[in-house]
Design a protein around this motif. Structure first.
Motif, PDB file in Angstrom:
ATOM      1  N   ILE A  83       0.871  -1.186   0.000  1.00 37.30           N
ATOM      2  CA  ILE A  83       0.000   0.000   0.000  1.00 37.30           C
ATOM      3  C   ILE A  83       0.903   1.229   0.000  1.00 37.30           C
ATOM      4  O   ILE A  83       1.777   1.350   0.859  1.00 37.30           O
ATOM      5  N   ARG A  84       0.697   2.086  -0.978  1.00 41.23           N
ATOM      6  CA  ARG A  84       1.495   3.314  -1.051  1.00 41.23           C
ATOM      7  C   ARG A  84       0.568   4.522  -0.975  1.00 41.23           C
ATOM      8  O   ARG A  84      -0.544   4.475  -1.483  1.00 41.23           O
ATOM      9  N   VAL A  85       1.066   5.576  -0.379  1.00 39.49           N
ATOM     10  CA  VAL A  85       0.347   6.846  -0.432  1.00 39.49           C
ATOM     11  C   VAL A  85       1.230   7.832  -1.184  1.00 39.49           C
ATOM     12  O   VAL A  85       2.333   8.157  -0.744  1.00 39.49           O
ATOM     13  N   PHE A  86       0.760   8.246  -2.354  1.00 41.34           N
ATOM     14  CA  PHE A  86       1.518   9.173  -3.189  1.00 41.34           C
ATOM     15  C   PHE A  86       1.110  10.603  -2.861  1.00 41.34           C
ATOM     16  O   PHE A  86      -0.084  10.920  -2.821  1.00 41.34           O
ATOM     17  N   ASN A 101       3.143  10.400  -9.219  1.00 46.10           N
ATOM     18  CA  ASN A 101       4.156   9.700 -10.003  1.00 46.10           C
ATOM     19  C   ASN A 101       4.107   8.199  -9.726  1.00 46.10           C
ATOM     20  O   ASN A 101       4.731   7.700  -8.791  1.00 46.10           O
TER      21      ASN A 101
END
Lengths: 114, 229
Positions: free
Chosen positions: B63-66, B91
């Motif tokens: 899980i990424r938070v950009f 990005n």
């Protein structure tokens, strides 16, 4: 007839041993947010003949201990290895400064076996 | 040691050791999921599907938070009723090739700490466009090359608004270039007042930021567990 094996004390039997891995010790504290470290453990100990049920032995290991007891020089004792591991999640910054939560399987040794 | 370290990082799905330039705050949602997983007993961890994010009910193990890298758009004289126009850019190129995107959720946050007064309580309208070509400076929006994705009326009662952008984000990865989004917030039409200078846009001053939460499934990391099952 093989020579008598040395007596095996309970403490030298195959089982999980405590190992705390600190991310700062490996120089990863700059990018790992949490945890700062975790209890990873490791397996160590003997798998002597006869293998008991407590040692989580495979059929192959049981036969290998039999052969080892007959021929200690030619055949090693079975290895003490992880048989049950559990995951951990790691929070970290990537190269673009995004925050990432990643789930990693097989990071903690819960049980060992032969 | 460096060879061993790079091998270990590779097995953890990282091509190099990250060198973050800034250490921004950890998004609450990630911290909450992390804490919940930490407190699960190991037996529960075994039973749960390691390659599924239970909180969102989607496959995934990353899980990424950009953070938004877009900028506010100022095109000279703002159109009537317009409170805010901003390009949003996330990005996604940091995703590895073997990662399958399963969810993308846009969050628009506001920092207001109180409910609007009756005079400020009029409605706002939010529109989200997808850019399909690079915008030239000075061109009015919505322009050709922008597709309307979301249109919603709202009043500022909530700290944040959330939108599902899974389809768009999947498309960015597979078919088309990611040229970002255009966010517009306008005062609801019909009151006859100009937005700028009137009270209608006042509450939007609490606009804070936007972020994109992305869940992916690393095929490499999850193949082993599926085989075992």
């Amino acid at each position: 007839r093989s020579a008598e094996p040395p007596p095996v004390t309970p403490s030298s039997l195959c089982k999980p041993r405590r190992l705390y891995i600190s991310f700062s010790d490996v120089g990863w504290e700059n990018w790992i947010i949490a945890p700062q470290g975790y209890l990873a453990n490791y397996c160590l100990g003997e798998c002597p003949f006869p293998l008991t049920a407590e040692l989580n032995s495979t059929n192959h290991a049981i036969l290998q201990t039999m052969v080892h007891s007959l021929d200690p020089e030619g055949t090693p004792q079975p290895c003490c290895v992880p048989v049950r591991l559990s995951p951990i999640s790691i929070l970290y910054y990537d190269n673009s400064d995004n925050v990432v939560l990643r789930h990693y399987e097989d990071m903690v040794v819960d049980e060992c076996g032969c | 040691l460096s060879l061993q370290e790079s091998l270990l990082l590779k097995s953890l799905g990282l091509s190099t050791k990250p060198s973050p330039k800034t250490h921004g705050p950890v998004p609450c949602v990630l911290w909450r999921i992390f804490q919940r997983r930490k407190t699960l007993p190991s037996t529960s961890k075994d039973l749960g599907d390691a390659c599924r994010v239970e909180e969102f009910n989607v496959p995934g193990n990353i899980i990424r938070v950009f953070a938004d890298q877009g900028h506010f758009i100022h095109n000279g004289q703002p159109p009537r009723l317009l409170c805010l126009r901003k390009r949003l850019y996330f990005n996604l190129s940091v995703l590895e090739e073997d990662e399958r995107l399963t969810m993308a959720q846009l969050e628009i946050k506001f920092s207001h700490n109180s409910y609007p007064s009756p005079s400020q309580g009029q409605g706002l309208e939010l529109r989200l466009y997808r850019s399909s070509r690079l915008a030239l400076q000075g061109t009015p929006a919505p322009e050709r090359g922008q597709k309307l994705l979301v249109e919603r009326s709202f009043v500022q009662l909530h700290k944040s608004l959330v939108f599902d952008l899974s389809g768009v984000a999947k498309d960015w990865r597979t078919h088309s270039r990611n040229l970002g989004l255009i966010l517009e917030i306008t005062e609801s039409s019909g009151d006859g007042a100009s937005a700028l200078g009137s009270g209608g846009c006042t509450s939007i001053n609490s606009f804070l930021d936007t972020s994109l939460l992305v869940v992916t499934l690393s095929q490499q990391q999850c193949r082993a567990s599926r085989r075992r099952r």
